[in-house]
Enzyme design. Structure first.
Site, short mmCIF file in Angstrom:
data_model
loop_
_atom_site.label_atom_id
_atom_site.label_comp_id
_atom_site.label_asym_id
_atom_site.label_seq_id
_atom_site.Cartn_x
_atom_site.Cartn_y
_atom_site.Cartn_z
N HIS A 79 0.30 -1.04 -0.05
CA HIS A 79 -0.04 -0.43 -0.19
C HIS A 79 0.68 1.62 -0.19
O HIS A 79 0.18 2.72 -0.44
CB HIS A 79 -0.84 -0.31 1.50
N ASP A 110 0.18 -7.38 0.83
CA ASP A 110 0.30 -6.52 0.98
C ASP A 110 2.28 -6.25 1.38
O ASP A 110 2.26 -6.03 2.23
CB ASP A 110 0.03 -5.66 2.96
N SER A 194 4.90 2.51 7.65
CA SER A 194 4.57 0.98 6.49
C SER A 194 5.49 0.30 5.57
O SER A 194 6.70 1.77 5.09
CB SER A 194 3.21 1.26 5.62
#
Length: 578
Positions: A79, A110, A194
């Site tokens: 993402h 992911d 992230s």
């Protein structure tokens, strides 16, 4: 200012600064953390405009984190680089941003791998090793990344709170991806963290930070463990595959009810889950699993009536992790059918989704007929039209795919024109049939429409409404509609390209091969301006032979020339994402 005095631990006497002992530094703080192998990622992205599928959305910018692996790869979250048009990476303490490319991306787990061709970027960088052991509960962990609030690397510290299974893509609309193991920690994971590594006390990486609950819950973050990372990286290096998350392609219910177990001959010590649906194109259907079968075990791991398997000691996780984390070619399933125990070998693969994610670099498909804009139902369209999608389309999207080329065709909008006056819908309806034949996908719809040169085009929507267009009149109006609304082409590029092999007809039965038509070009004959009367002799006859109904050519422009630069704005942090 007087110097602060220190006291001896043994005598309690004040000591001067000159005779004070050296300040004790904890062992963790003394150890040099591998900041050099953690990089900051800068992304410029543009999402398609799903309501006007021939346009691209405005540019947005975001940042994330990543770390170096063997083979000159950078591991990060999918993402972070999703819909990216430009990716750059910067080393810790560096000032240069080096261009990077996406080598592979998987939205289900992911994860994404980046590569950088600049040799100077890799000078002195050491790959990080990932611990093969899942950390214990309450074990200390450290998160390194580049979160919001500053430009340099940031370290947060916490403990392992829980080991669980969850869908990484945060399922919406009921379209849940296979559940994977996830490690919950209480260390701060904020926007920008992230893709960064999470370390245990011995300096080994235990996972990749990928999710938090900013603004919703405090001290809850999740990391992706080694098992998931290994499957992804290994499949890319050995087979060049990105889609590595397996599933059974079935639905089930728990067998916690006593009468339910008795009905299906489940006597102790048998336990498991009851199969309620089997996807026609799923691995379970291929192996022979049926509705009302009882799944007893997966790869020798016994399934309890609550759908869990033993993880370690007194911890339990969903049995589906033994499927989604499997890295072989096939796994073994034991089922109970009419009181008999059967062993089946299930191929390790993914069930093709009816509502797919968009591939990188691919714009949404669309087809315009007399101002009617048709497109396919995708995950991106559902996100963009969550309040406008019809109930029929919504429910159809929850069903399994029954044909390899099956798509859900949606009437996206109506570009207003005299030819389509009176046709509109408050919700985005699902197209059911065209001229009485079921519609299987958008390409076959276009082929069927192109073959109709006389009479009428009859589009019947799933809600029962009908749209009728004159087969000759819509072709005459098509050029004007495209020019009025600045649409570069009547269909997306993927639909204008001919198929290599003959495809089925709109009903799904084999059709005769037809020559591929050339891309349409702008007509050279003068057009009658809008508002100017046409002499009666020049008007189109009410009935004409088929050869007189050849459609006029329409304008075609490369999509790359139709993408205006709109600048970029900072991307807002998405809920549930970091």
């Amino acid at each position: 200012m007087a110097a602060r005095l220190l006291r001896s631990e043994s005598l309690g006497e004040p000591l001067s600064p000159e005779t004070s002992p050296a300040v004790h530094i904890p062992p963790v703080a003394q150890r040099e953390l591998p900041f050099a192998s953690v990089v900051k990622i800068f992304v410029i992205s543009s999402r398609p405009n799903y309501m006007l599928p021939w346009q691209i959305g405005e540019q947005q910018s975001c940042t994330g984190s990543g770390f170096v692996l063997d083979g000159r790869y950078i591991l990060t979250n999918a993402h972070v680089v999703n819909d990216a048009t430009t990716v750059r990476v910067r080393r810790h303490g560096g000032s240069d941003k080096f261009p990077a490319e996406i080598a592979c991306i998987n939205r289900v787990c992911d994860l994404a791998l980046l590569t950088c061709k600049a040799p100077e970027f890799w000078e002195g960088l050491s790959p990080l090793s990932i611990s093969p052991i899942v950390p214990e509960l309450y074990e200390n962990v450290m998160v390194i990344g580049y979160p919001m609030g500053g430009d340099s690397a940031c370290v947060t510290r916490g403990v392992v709170s829980r080991i669980t299974t969850m869908s990484y893509s945060q399922p919406k609309f009921g379209l849940a991806d296979p559940p994977l193991m996830a490690i919950q920690i209480d260390a701060a994971i904020n926007s920008g963290n992230s893709g960064g590594p999470v370390f245990r006390e011995n300096g080994q990486v235990v996972g990749v930070a990928f999710s938090g609950y900013a603004g919703v819950a405090d001290n809850i973050g999740y990391i992706i463990p080694k098992q998931i990372i290994d499957n992804f990286v290994t499949s890319v290096r050995t087979a060049g595959l990105c889609n590595v998350v397996c599933d059974l392609g079935l639905a089930f219910m728990l067998c916690e009810n006593t009468s339910l177990r008795a009905k299906h001959h489940m006597v102790p010590p048998l336990s498991g889950v009851l199969v309620t649906k089997v996807a026609p194109l799923g691995a379970g259907h291929e192996a022979g699993i049926r509705v009302d079968d009882i799944l007893l075990s997966v790869n020798g791991n016994k399934i309890s009536n609550d759908g869990t398997c033993t993880f370690r000691r007194d911890e339990r996780l969903s049995f589906l992790r033994h499927v989604s984390e499997f890295s072989g070619t096939q796994f073994e399933i034991e089922v109970l059918r009419d009181g008999a125990r059967l062993h089946m070998h299930v191929p390790a693969r993914t069930t093709p989704p009816l509502v797919p994610h968009r591939f990188i670099g691919k714009m949404p498909s669309y087809f315009i007929v007399g101002g009617l804009v048709f497109t396919t139902l995708t995950y991106g369209l559902m996100e963009a039209t969550v309040e406008s999608l019809s109930e029929d389309a919504w429910q159809a999207g929850l069903q399994p795919k029954d044909h390899a080329d099956k798509e859900l065709v949606i009437l996206l909008c109506v570009l207003s024109h005299e030819i389509n006056h009176g046709y509109y819908s408050n919700k985005l309806p699902l197209l059911d049939t065209f001229n009485g034949a079921p519609v299987r996908n958008l390409r076959l719809l276009k082929e069927a429409v192109d073959k109709v040169t006389t009479g009428y085009l009859h589009f019947r929507l799933k809600d029962g409404l009908s749209i009728i267009l004159d087969a000759l009149a819509w072709r005459e109006a098509q050029v004007e509609i495209l020019q009025t609304y600045a649409v570069p082409s009547a269909c997306s590029t993927d639909l204008s390209e001919p198929l290599a092999l003959d495809g089925p007809s709109v009903t799904g039965t084999p059709a005769a091969a037809t020559p591929a038509s050339k891309p349409p070009t702008r007509p050279t004959t003068p057009r009658t301006p809008r508002g100017v009367a046409v002499p009666a002799a020049a008007k189109r006859p009410t009935s004409a032979p088929a050869e007189a109904a050849a459609p006029p050519e329409t304008p075609s422009t490369k999509r790359a020339k139709m993408r205006p630069y709109r600048g970029f704005t900072p991307r807002k942090a998405k809920g549930g994402r970091s």
